[in-house]
Design an enzyme around this catalytic site. Structure first.
Site, PDB file in Angstrom:
ATOM      1  N   LYS B  78       0.876  -1.366   0.084  1.00  0.00           N
ATOM      2  CA  LYS B  78       0.003   0.155  -0.059  1.00  0.00           C
ATOM      3  C   LYS B  78       0.954   1.107   0.120  1.00  0.00           C
ATOM      4  CE  LYS B  78      -4.182   1.953   2.530  1.00  0.00           C
ATOM      5  NZ  LYS B  78      -5.026   1.809   3.751  1.00  0.00           N
ATOM      6  N   SER B 153     -10.045   1.786   2.682  1.00  0.00           N
ATOM      7  CA  SER B 153      -8.854   2.612   1.829  1.00  0.00           C
ATOM      8  C   SER B 153      -7.942   1.413   0.984  1.00  0.00           C
ATOM      9  CB  SER B 153      -8.228   3.323   2.825  1.00  0.00           C
ATOM     10  OG  SER B 153      -7.246   2.676   3.555  1.00  0.00           O
ATOM     11  N   SER B 177     -10.203  -0.594   6.702  1.00  0.00           N
ATOM     12  CA  SER B 177      -9.382  -0.398   5.596  1.00  0.00           C
ATOM     13  C   SER B 177      -8.761  -1.580   4.872  1.00  0.00           C
ATOM     14  CB  SER B 177      -8.352   0.885   5.325  1.00  0.00           C
ATOM     15  OG  SER B 177      -9.226   1.989   5.446  1.00  0.00           O
TER      16      SER B 177
END
Lengths: 94, 482, 477
Positions: B78, B153, B177
């Site tokens: 990420k 997210s 997330s």
């Protein structure tokens, strides 16, 4: 409850954010809705006691005071506008 | 070699048996990224050169017989986890050109294993959102239906695994997330107990809630990843000094006698019938394996959304204050310091980030602090207590991961309140510092995945992995037709 | 005589002399080329986290004990949020509702009168960086070397009523901090800094007036002068029927006036909240007892020891203890030569005189207490005359070296030349029949005349004791 203009302006000041007139209008509306949602918590009637949090650590688990070599200055500054090993800041007005 | 939904352990065996070389394996994934990522848009940056270097280094370890669990395994990370020399943008204009000069602790740990970085995955800007549509660079789509959101997210990390662009990825979870995009994309993702994984190097959204975790094809791969990244870190004072077990240890063990609680608030009318039905069916399947289902209640859930947003945004407002255009990040214009930082922040941050900063400063500002922020902390204590009560009578808790399956891109635009409410199933796990894992438990008629969450006691990831694994053994996942 | 009584409170920041910074492992030493004592943590890079320095916590607890504070068993850290280019995270890690130390007191002495100043709290926080302003290019250059140096902030109650009291207090806490070994108290390097809150009210009034805050005061002289000037300014305002405005003011030393700082004071809302990156700490009684027991001997204890064990008078003991460097020097000298009184006398009479003249400097002294003790011993045992001892000391100050080597090199020893002594004294007695007569008639005072004459001629060729004995013998013949 609609948020007041002077409140949103104060929040923009604290947040260091600029909005143009239309943007401010829009965000005021959104913030009003969001704060309505947040206001639901007001009906919850317990109080906070920080001594009851269970995230504390023991004194002996803090870091021993041993200095280690620092970081290369140029590497720290690699993302910054810099001169003479310093960050360049526009003049601060007092 | 077919890399479709390939598991770490299969890749490990292939690498160790020299069926495939590390560079070759890495190329397989890069090739697939080339073919498919134009549609999925899971990646912000693909790190080809670094991947080649790392693959070569990994191959040496493998050839020398020094391979460990992740040696030569391609991993997507990420874009909010700092990697020395690799652009780390947080999907924000603010950090469009930011190159960290240091590694996050999890990256050091993966390096020690000889991992191979495929690239940096997209996300909601600064991890604020549940759709990956606030990303400034790559608005990721759902591999099961590219008109739908991948969740967020960590949408890029979940979509990458789902579309077989990576066998495994790292995400971060502040209010769901990791779990919610895993649910939307039909993969398995675990948010470890707060303090289990070092946060050092994770660009902070809400420091008391953030936690890094893996997204993978199943619970076993999650366990393998956790084995590599967990542990106390002297650089993170909130990382726990607790023993790290072998997380694969309880996998394969029967759930016979396991007490599974199902708090009624998680099965209310606010949850889609499809979702509810799939999770209840999963519960029944676990019951059939010998688990015991327990009805219970968590009344504090009704205040969870405001409590979560007040705490998270208050911390975020403070955490994101350092982005002023001086030291790193987007530098706007201005004759004075004040003008410069206002311009940098106003143009560098997207709208959702700005809203959350405003909300956070509202909650903390003089005159509002007690009514909002302190109240939220009181609620945090209450939710912890309610969870403790449940864990007095149960081993794990089973809930839906999200109230709905993946929705159409654009469906929640311009409605922050609706977007916030969608986090109801996941945020209390962060508030109470608990571990939670999502695994797929069904599909809608249109073929979208439905996820369920297994929540455990603090530092008892082993049991939720065991439970998720037990379910997965009797469930056949369907890979997306992308 | 003024119609007003001033009320003053003090906030003192003291940098702790730890090896590393308070939240990272960079050196906490003063100076360094810009941004050379920095790392991703103290430079505020995204993703970095603070990890608390144990010794900094130990030191603030010691500070609390030497100022008679209550030490909290539960303490935590908060973020103070504001934007300023010397603060890379845009928040300062500090302590708000749960500081380490609460409710203490410090006893001061002004012109012989003792008074207790109440301490409201002491908390631990991090220092900010430094800005160098380039007026020509209208930019500032930010150097974060000082970012993260541990600071304690000592907040008093408004218990002062004069500049003298304030100065006495600062001198006292500087002494306490130095003796406790937790701050070097170099005001010129900024390791001690004070903010002063001042208000005045008509005598007899029970209400306090509106206060102003004076910031950036960096010497005792500046503090005393700034307080006096500000009191005068406020008195003038009230006398003219005007009001004091609550504001922060800066003292201009050259002009001898205070001016309001242009700042958006009303916009300051620091939004303190608990720092989620730093877990609160719980202390056990054992840990606190251990820290307390490790506090070195404090000024008052040292004075008492010198008076009781060494029979040094209180005034001299106060003088020696009043400067930690000198006091440590004295202890070192006493350890080398067990004659504390003689050493104390020579320190006060000779060494400190030269320091006051600017000839010597305790920071860069080229010799230690042991060498100094040897010199005193030479005098006490009649190996070196008083006059030659001064010569030796001057040489030690200028170039260092041991008294023995200097005396050897410059031939400064007392020779005990008895033949020369007899010759010189015999001559003096022969040439001064009148004083001899006076002495024999019982006038003891003239003895000094003979001593003086003999010393002058002998120039260290005999010890004072030998001269004295020989003169006495001759005069009584």
């Amino acid at each position: 409850m609609a948020i007041e203009l002077k409140t949103i302006q104060h929040l923009c000041e604290l947040s260091k954010l600029n909005y143009d007139e239309a943007g401010l209008e829009k965000v005021m509306g959104e913030m009003s809705d969001i704060i309505d949602l947040m206001d639901e918590i007001k009906s919850f009637d317990l109080t906070y006691d920080d001594t009851k949090d269970n995230n504390s650590i023991k004194f002996c688990d803090t870091r021993e005071d041993v200095a280690q070599p620092s970081f290369p200055t140029e590497k720290l500054l690699q993302n910054a506008e810099n001169t003479d090993g310093c960050y360049v800041v526009p003049k601060v007005v007092e | 070699m077919d890399i479709t939904r390939a598991k770490i352990r299969d890749l490990r065996a292939a690498l160790d048996s020299k069926q495939i070389g590390a560079a070759e394996l890495c190329d397989e994934y890069l090739k697939r990224i080339d073919q498919k990522d134009g549609e999925v848009k899971a990646f912000i940056t693909v790190t080809r050169e670094k991947a080649a270097e790392q693959a070569a280094a990994a191959q040496k370890l493998i050839d020398a017989g020094k391979a460990t669990a992740l040696t030569g395994i391609p991993i997507a990370v990420k874009d909010n986890i700092c990697i020395d020399g690799v652009k780390t943008t947080c999907a924000s204009r603010m950090l469009e050109n930011f190159i960290p000069p240091y590694n996050a602790t999890v990256i050091d740990k993966l390096n020690a294993e000889g991992y191979v970085l495929l690239g940096r995955t997209s996300m909601d800007e600064f991890a604020m959102g549940g759709s990956t549509q606030t990303s400034a660079f790559a608005k990721t789509t759902n591999p099961y239906n590219t008109e739908c959101v991948p969740g967020g997210s960590s949408g890029g990390s979940a979509a990458a695994v789902s579309a077989s662009l990576a066998p495994v990825s790292l995400g971060s979870d502040t209010g769901g997330s990791i779990r919610q995009p895993s649910s939307f994309c039909g993969v398995t993702g675990i948010k470890p107990t707060y303090g289990r994984v070092s946060r050092y190097g994770l660009v902070a959204f809400a420091s008391s809630l953030d936690q890094i975790g893996p997204i993978a094809n199943d619970a076993r791969d999650c366990a393998i990843m956790l084995n590599a990244i967990c542990g106390h870190d002297p650089h993170d004072a909130t990382s726990a000094r607790v023993n790290v077990p072998d997380f694969t240890e309880k996998l394969g063990q029967s759930v016979k006698g396991m007490k599974i609680a199902m708090p009624k608030e998680f099965y209310s009318d606010d949850i889609d019938d499809d979702v509810k039905q799939a999770v209840v069916n999963a519960a029944k399947s676990l019951e059939a394996q010998g688990a015991q289902l327990i009805d219970c209640s968590i009344p504090g859930l009704k205040y969870a959304i405001p409590a979560y947003y007040l705490i998270a945004c208050a911390e975020a407002a403070s955490n994101l204050s350092r982005f002023d255009g001086i030291k790193y990040g987007f530098r706007g214009e201005g004759r004075t310091f004040d003008e410069l930082i206002r311009d940098s922040r106003s143009r560098g941050f997207g709208e959702e980030v700005k809203r959350r900063i405003l909300l956070g400063n509202y909650a903390l500002s003089s005159g509002y602090y007690d009514a909002y922020y302190k109240k939220a902390l009181a609620l945090k204590q209450e939710i912890i207590k309610e969870y403790n009560d449940i864990f007095d009578i149960a081993d794990v808790i089973l809930t839906p991961t999200a109230p709905t399956p993946a929705y159409k891109i654009g469906a929640q635009d311009n409605d922050p309140v609706k977007m916030y409410l969608a986090d109801i199933c996941t945020v209390t796990v962060n508030i109470a510092s608990l571990p939670g894992i999502n695994t797929t438990c069904g599909y809608t008629e249109s073929g979208l995945p439905i996820g369920m969450s297994v929540i455990g006691r603090r530092f008892d990831e082993a049991t939720i992995l065991q439970c998720a694994d037990a379910f997965e053994q009797g469930f056949t996942p369907v890979a997306p037709q992308i | 005589m003024s119609r007003y009584i001033p009320t003053i409170g003090l906030e003192t920041h003291a940098e702790l002399s730890t090896s590393s910074k308070v939240f990272c492992t960079c050196s906490a030493e003063f100076g360094g080329t810009p941004n050379s004592r920095c790392c991703p943590v103290c430079s505020g890079l995204p993703g970095t986290l603070p990890v608390l320095n144990k010794r900094a916590v130990e030191y603030i607890i010691k500070a609390g004990y030497v100022m008679n504070c209550d030490i909290s068993r539960f303490t935590k850290w908060d973020r103070k949020n504001y934007f300023y280019p010397d603060l890379p995270k845009a928040y300062q890690i500090s302590q708000m509702p749960r500081p380490v130390c609460l409710a203490g007191k410090v006893r001061i002495n002004v012109d012989g009168e003792e008074k207790d100043i109440r301490i409201n709290r002491i908390h631990l926080e991090e220092d900010a960086g430094k800005l160098v302003h380039d007026e020509v290019n209208r930019i500032s250059l930010a150097d974060y070397n000082r970012c993260g140096v541990p600071l304690i902030e000592i907040v008093t109650e408004p218990d002062f009523h004069s500049a003298d009291e304030v100065i006495a207090y600062i001198e006292k806490i500087m002494l306490l901090l130095q003796y406790a070994g937790i701050c070097d108290c170099k005001m010129e390097q900024g390791s001690i800094r004070c903010d002063v809150n001042i208000s005045i009210a008509p005598k007899g009034s029970s209400e306090l007036g509106t206060r102003t805050e004076l910031k950036n005061l960096n010497s005792l002289k500046a503090i005393a002068r700034a307080i006096e000037v500000e009191i005068e300014r406020q008195e003038e305002l009230l006398d003219n029927g005007e009001k004091v405005v609550q504001e922060t003011r800066r003292f201009n030393e050259a002009l001898g006036e205070t001016t309001a700082m242009r700042s958006k004071e009303d916009a300051h809302d620091y939004r303190y909240f608990p720092d989620p990156d730093i877990p609160p700490i719980i202390f056990t009684e054992e840990e606190l007892a251990e820290i307390r027991a490790s506090i070195p001997e404090l000024p008052e204890q040292r004075v008492a020891r010198y008076v009781e064990e060494y029979s040094i008078n209180k005034k001299d003991a106060d003088i020696i203890v009043g400067n930690k460097k000198i006091c440590d020097f004295f202890d070192e000298a006493t350890a080398a030569y067990n004659n504390p009184k003689a050493i104390a006398n020579y320190i006060i009479g000779e060494l400190m005189r030269r320091i006051n003249l600017g000839e010597a400097d305790m920071e860069n002294l080229k010799f230690g207490g042991a060498e100094f003790a040897q010199l005193v011993e030479f005098m006490q045992t009649d190996k070196v005359s008083q006059a030659n001892a001064k010569t030796i000391l001057r040489e030690m100050i200028e170039n260092g070296g041991s008294p023995k080597d200097i005396a050897d090199a410059q031939d400064l020893w007392i020779k005990e030349d008895n033949d020369l002594l007899a010759k010189v004294v015999d001559e003096i007695i022969a040439n001064n029949p009148k004083p001899v007569e006076q002495y024999k008639n019982g006038d003891q005072k003239v003895f000094g005349f003979f001593m003086g004459q003999a010393n002058k001629t002998l120039k260290g060729a005999a010890s004072p004791k030998a001269i004295q004995e020989y003169i006495r013998k001759k005069l009584s013949e």
